[in-house]
Design a protein around this motif. Sequence first.
Motif, PDB file in Angstrom:
ATOM      1  N   TYR A 128     -16.700  45.194 137.365  1.00 20.16           N
ATOM      2  CA  TYR A 128     -16.190  45.679 138.689  1.00 20.16           C
ATOM      3  C   TYR A 128     -16.923  45.370 139.970  1.00 20.16           C
ATOM      4  O   TYR A 128     -18.218  45.593 139.659  1.00 20.16           O
ATOM      5  CB  TYR A 128     -15.045  46.527 138.824  1.00 20.16           C
ATOM      6  N   GLY A 154     -11.979  42.400 132.551  1.00 15.66           N
ATOM      7  CA  GLY A 154     -11.893  43.883 133.118  1.00 15.66           C
ATOM      8  C   GLY A 154     -13.057  44.431 132.786  1.00 15.66           C
ATOM      9  O   GLY A 154     -13.068  45.897 133.268  1.00 15.66           O
ATOM     10  N   LEU A 155     -14.074  44.096 132.255  1.00 16.88           N
ATOM     11  CA  LEU A 155     -15.153  44.807 131.727  1.00 16.88           C
ATOM     12  C   LEU A 155     -16.153  44.914 132.868  1.00 16.88           C
ATOM     13  O   LEU A 155     -17.178  46.121 132.617  1.00 16.88           O
ATOM     14  CB  LEU A 155     -15.751  44.309 130.622  1.00 16.88           C
ATOM     15  N   THR A 187     -11.355  48.689 125.357  1.00 13.10           N
ATOM     16  CA  THR A 187     -11.481  47.538 124.854  1.00 13.10           C
ATOM     17  C   THR A 187     -12.024  47.649 123.193  1.00 13.10           C
ATOM     18  O   THR A 187     -11.440  47.206 122.515  1.00 13.10           O
ATOM     19  CB  THR A 187     -12.759  46.366 125.375  1.00 13.10           C
ATOM     20  N   THR A 195     -15.340  52.562 131.301  1.00 16.26           N
ATOM     21  CA  THR A 195     -13.669  52.922 130.796  1.00 16.26           C
ATOM     22  C   THR A 195     -13.097  52.092 130.171  1.00 16.26           C
ATOM     23  O   THR A 195     -12.551  52.258 129.259  1.00 16.26           O
ATOM     24  CB  THR A 195     -12.995  53.721 132.381  1.00 16.26           C
ATOM     25  N   GLU A 196     -13.346  50.873 130.722  1.00 16.42           N
ATOM     26  CA  GLU A 196     -12.709  49.533 130.051  1.00 16.42           C
ATOM     27  C   GLU A 196     -13.520  49.259 128.934  1.00 16.42           C
ATOM     28  O   GLU A 196     -12.933  48.716 127.766  1.00 16.42           O
ATOM     29  CB  GLU A 196     -12.906  48.435 130.973  1.00 16.42           C
ATOM     30  N   SER A 202     -17.752  48.528 133.414  1.00 10.23           N
ATOM     31  CA  SER A 202     -16.731  49.721 133.588  1.00 10.23           C
ATOM     32  C   SER A 202     -17.000  50.280 132.117  1.00 10.23           C
ATOM     33  O   SER A 202     -16.290  49.974 131.209  1.00 10.23           O
ATOM     34  CB  SER A 202     -15.401  49.176 133.876  1.00 10.23           C
TER      35      SER A 202
END
Length: 278
Positions: free
Chosen positions: A96, A93-94, A152, A147-148, A145
């Motif tokens: 997008y 999910g890092l 993390t 945010t990710e 991302s």
Amino acid sequence: METVTRFAPSPTGYLHLGHAYSALINFQRAHSAQGRFLLRIEDIDQGRCKPEYEAAINEDLTWLGLAWEKPVLRQSDRMAIYEANLTYLHERGLVYRCFKTRKDIEQAMSAPHETTTAAFRSGPLTALEERDNLVDGRPYAWRLSLTEAEATLGATFSTLVYLEDTAEGLVKQLAEAQRFGDVVLGRKDNGTSYHLSSVVDDAAQGITHIIRGRDLCEAAGLQALLHQLLGLKPPVYKHHNLILDETGKRLSKRDKAVTLRAMRQRGLTPDDVKGLMP
Ligand code: GLU
């Protein structure tokens, strides 16, 4: 630990005095530590890279008295590896998919609630929106991302550091990477980016010290962050002063007069060229 340095030019023009300075510093650093010096050809931008420039890099650096290990790594041979690293980041999910055009982003950045200097940050579309865009065949870039990345790395994100090799042995924070915003890691046109390929290769080649011009100072935080997100250990970074022209501007590949080949053609020797360096 053995010292491993590298010089990583893009064959998009002839090398100039500034490149020679950087290459020489890396060569000397490896040599004085009885370590290894590598040359890497950063040719992901196939539209701008030319075989004659790559040949000239070899010729000019050899003329200057530098030697490096063979075979030389060429990034255009490693596109599948960069893609695998993007997949790794995507699975976590890092990164997008970003379908926005440059114009969309400029508009978003000049919206009243944004400060003009804020770097672009966004996030993935919903699964449905993403599917529609993919079905429509709209091109997309892969963006980091932040945010990710922060989630993390957890609460430690703002305190994580990397080493800057200076007289004071400076330590810098990974959080500095925030100024880049959600940087593009996989470009629309070629699927990778300078930052991603460079980090993947610095790790793959076991580079211990990255020595380059001050213009890349800010990139160090971002690249150290990428190392961390890919589960790799960041190298030590060091930045040298840039060689400026008589108007105070940094040299560019367009400044034909200061290319190594132009200087050679004017009859300068390698020692004369070294004498022009700070
Ligand atoms: N290919 C990049 C350049 O020529 C290399 C930058 C770096 O040393 O990381 O600017």
